[in-house]
Design a protein around this motif. Sequence first.
Motif, mmCIF file in Angstrom:
data_model
loop_
_atom_site.group_PDB
_atom_site.id
_atom_site.type_symbol
_atom_site.label_atom_id
_atom_site.label_comp_id
_atom_site.label_asym_id
_atom_site.label_seq_id
_atom_site.Cartn_x
_atom_site.Cartn_y
_atom_site.Cartn_z
ATOM 1 N N ASN A 119 3.191 12.815 -11.172
ATOM 2 C CA ASN A 119 2.737 12.385 -12.712
ATOM 3 C C ASN A 119 5.133 12.379 -12.438
ATOM 4 N N LEU A 120 5.120 14.419 -11.817
ATOM 5 C CA LEU A 120 6.618 13.827 -11.480
ATOM 6 C C LEU A 120 7.344 13.741 -10.481
ATOM 7 N N PHE A 121 7.410 14.058 -9.778
ATOM 8 C CA PHE A 121 7.940 13.385 -8.234
ATOM 9 C C PHE A 121 7.738 12.464 -8.120
ATOM 10 N N GLY A 122 6.418 11.967 -8.273
ATOM 11 C CA GLY A 122 6.296 10.181 -7.967
ATOM 12 C C GLY A 122 7.379 9.304 -8.635
ATOM 13 N N PRO A 123 8.119 9.207 -9.760
ATOM 14 C CA PRO A 123 8.938 8.758 -10.651
ATOM 15 C C PRO A 123 10.186 9.224 -9.988
ATOM 16 N N GLU A 146 14.393 7.230 -7.080
ATOM 17 C CA GLU A 146 15.510 7.589 -6.141
ATOM 18 C C GLU A 146 15.827 6.483 -5.071
ATOM 19 N N ALA A 147 14.488 6.448 -3.992
ATOM 20 C CA ALA A 147 14.508 5.164 -3.241
ATOM 21 C C ALA A 147 15.133 3.694 -3.542
ATOM 22 N N PHE A 148 14.483 3.854 -4.746
ATOM 23 C CA PHE A 148 14.513 2.073 -5.424
ATOM 24 C C PHE A 148 16.471 2.094 -6.517
ATOM 25 N N VAL A 149 17.239 3.156 -6.293
ATOM 26 C CA VAL A 149 18.240 2.977 -7.891
ATOM 27 C C VAL A 149 19.578 1.611 -7.079
ATOM 28 N N GLU A 150 19.622 1.604 -5.211
ATOM 29 C CA GLU A 150 20.202 0.927 -5.305
ATOM 30 C C GLU A 150 19.720 -0.855 -5.696
ATOM 31 N N HIS A 151 18.352 -0.195 -5.272
ATOM 32 C CA HIS A 151 17.653 -1.674 -5.915
ATOM 33 C C HIS A 151 18.224 -2.497 -7.622
ATOM 34 N N VAL A 152 17.869 -1.267 -7.588
ATOM 35 C CA VAL A 152 18.304 -1.188 -9.339
ATOM 36 C C VAL A 152 19.324 -2.045 -10.261
ATOM 37 N N ALA A 153 20.044 -1.199 -9.449
ATOM 38 C CA ALA A 153 21.953 -1.286 -9.549
ATOM 39 C C ALA A 153 21.912 -2.398 -9.511
ATOM 40 N N ALA A 154 20.819 -3.258 -8.726
ATOM 41 C CA ALA A 154 22.107 -4.704 -7.432
ATOM 42 C C ALA A 154 21.954 -5.617 -8.584
ATOM 43 N N SER A 155 20.992 -5.142 -9.356
ATOM 44 C CA SER A 155 19.912 -6.694 -10.467
ATOM 45 C C SER A 155 20.703 -6.591 -11.530
ATOM 46 N N ASP A 156 20.357 -7.756 -12.401
ATOM 47 C CA ASP A 156 20.807 -8.292 -13.478
ATOM 48 C C ASP A 156 20.355 -7.487 -14.722
ATOM 49 N N HIS A 172 6.314 10.048 0.644
ATOM 50 C CA HIS A 172 8.072 9.348 0.067
ATOM 51 C C HIS A 172 8.244 9.275 1.589
ATOM 52 N N ALA A 173 7.500 9.132 2.579
ATOM 53 C CA ALA A 173 7.876 8.514 3.497
ATOM 54 C C ALA A 173 7.253 7.334 3.593
ATOM 55 N N ALA A 174 6.308 6.903 3.086
ATOM 56 C CA ALA A 174 5.733 5.270 2.734
ATOM 57 C C ALA A 174 7.129 5.008 1.674
ATOM 58 N N ILE A 175 7.092 5.437 0.951
ATOM 59 C CA ILE A 175 8.456 5.603 -0.388
ATOM 60 C C ILE A 175 9.704 4.584 -0.088
ATOM 61 N N ASP A 176 10.426 5.669 1.088
ATOM 62 C CA ASP A 176 11.657 5.397 1.247
ATOM 63 C C ASP A 176 11.314 4.113 2.426
ATOM 64 N N ALA A 177 10.291 3.901 3.098
ATOM 65 C CA ALA A 177 9.995 2.695 4.198
ATOM 66 C C ALA A 177 9.978 1.596 3.434
ATOM 67 N N LEU A 178 9.533 1.339 2.443
ATOM 68 C CA LEU A 178 9.164 0.405 2.208
ATOM 69 C C LEU A 178 10.844 -0.383 1.102
ATOM 70 N N ALA A 179 11.225 1.079 0.236
ATOM 71 C CA ALA A 179 12.518 0.752 -0.505
ATOM 72 C C ALA A 179 13.485 0.163 1.551
ATOM 73 N N GLY A 180 13.133 0.567 1.939
ATOM 74 C CA GLY A 180 14.590 -0.472 3.201
ATOM 75 C C GLY A 180 13.636 -1.585 4.182
ATOM 76 N N ASP A 181 12.896 -1.117 3.283
ATOM 77 C CA ASP A 181 12.334 -2.989 3.608
ATOM 78 C C ASP A 181 12.914 -3.923 3.151
ATOM 79 N N ALA A 218 0.815 -0.903 -0.172
ATOM 80 C CA ALA A 218 -0.396 0.213 0.202
ATOM 81 C C ALA A 218 1.169 1.166 0.026
ATOM 82 N N VAL A 219 1.150 1.701 -0.976
ATOM 83 C CA VAL A 219 1.933 3.008 -1.790
ATOM 84 C C VAL A 219 0.954 4.490 -2.380
ATOM 85 N N ASP A 220 1.042 5.030 -1.950
ATOM 86 C CA ASP A 220 0.674 6.285 -2.354
ATOM 87 C C ASP A 220 2.108 6.535 -3.432
ATOM 88 N N VAL A 221 2.074 7.414 -4.428
ATOM 89 C CA VAL A 221 3.257 7.737 -4.872
ATOM 90 C C VAL A 221 4.125 9.390 -4.332
#
Length: 229
Positions: free
Chosen positions: A107-111, A116-126, A62-71, A56-59
């Motif tokens: 549409n803008l800040f969401g993406p 920004e929150a998930f870039v490390e997850h993407v960088a760690a992928s194939d 930002h706190a919810a996005i950061d929390a999920l990225a941490g999880d 459950a995340v509203d884009v």
Amino acid sequence: MSTVLVTGASRGIGAEFVRQYAADGWRVHALARDPGCSKVLADACRTHGERICTHAVDVTNHAAIDALAGDLAGTPIDLLLNVAGVLVANPFGQSDYERWMNSVRVNLFGPMKVSEAFVEHVAASDQRKIVTLTSVLGSIGGNAAGGMYDYRSTKAAVNAIMKSMSLDLARRRIIAVPIHPGWVRTDMGGARAEVDVATSVTGMRAVIAGLTPAQSGRFLTYQGAELPW
Ligand SMILES: NC(=O)c1ccc[n+]([C@@H]2O[C@H](COP(=O)([O-])OP(=O)(O)OC[C@H]3O[C@@H](n4cnc5c(N)ncnc54)[C@H](OP(=O)(O)O)[C@@H]3O)[C@@H](O)[C@H]2O)c1
């Protein structure tokens, strides 16, 4: 197993991405404001439950996005798909600036925030891909009809951030593209739209699967054509 994270997963194009990637054997993180209220998401979970994880995340939260990225820290995400969007189309002289600001937030800040929150997850992928759903209506060079100030401006702006991301993240071998899904029969596109949602998503999945570093930062359609900025 490849992993995709999809925003705007409750309905329309986002829900179809969830359904198709899960059916194809991907692990799917499906983000929606209220996943429990989405019948299409519930149906997808019934069929592919073990592969879909809903959040459950509203884009705009930002706190919810950061929390999920941490999880999800330590979880590689092959494909980050920014799909959530809103369309407001007031004519000249009737701008609603409060609603326009909400469009900027979604549409803008969401993406931007999700990337920004998930870039490390993407960088760690194939596969290392960040894809944002934009619109041909964000093309300044292709604007022959006028109007739609709110929607056009947020999509032109999200194109600009995807271009910058493609340059900034190239050294991390991350591909970033804005993609236009076609005029699609969803709540946003309406019943008269040209393309059904399954065709649009099938097309975008093929384009995304074939993305090369040389295509990073290009403005593409669901059929792989390049659009003018
Ligand atoms: N359909 C078209 O013809 C077309 C053409 C060009 C581009 N696009 C783009 O494609 C994307 C998907 O469009 P669509 O046709 O599937 O639209 P849609 O059917 O209206 O669905 C919009 C999605 O965005 C979600 N959303 C809106 N505000 C949100 C927020 N604050 N936080 C999280 N999620 C939020 C909605 O969630 P809720 O259910 O909670 O409201 C819903 O899942 C959008 O970015 C749109 O601009 C669509």
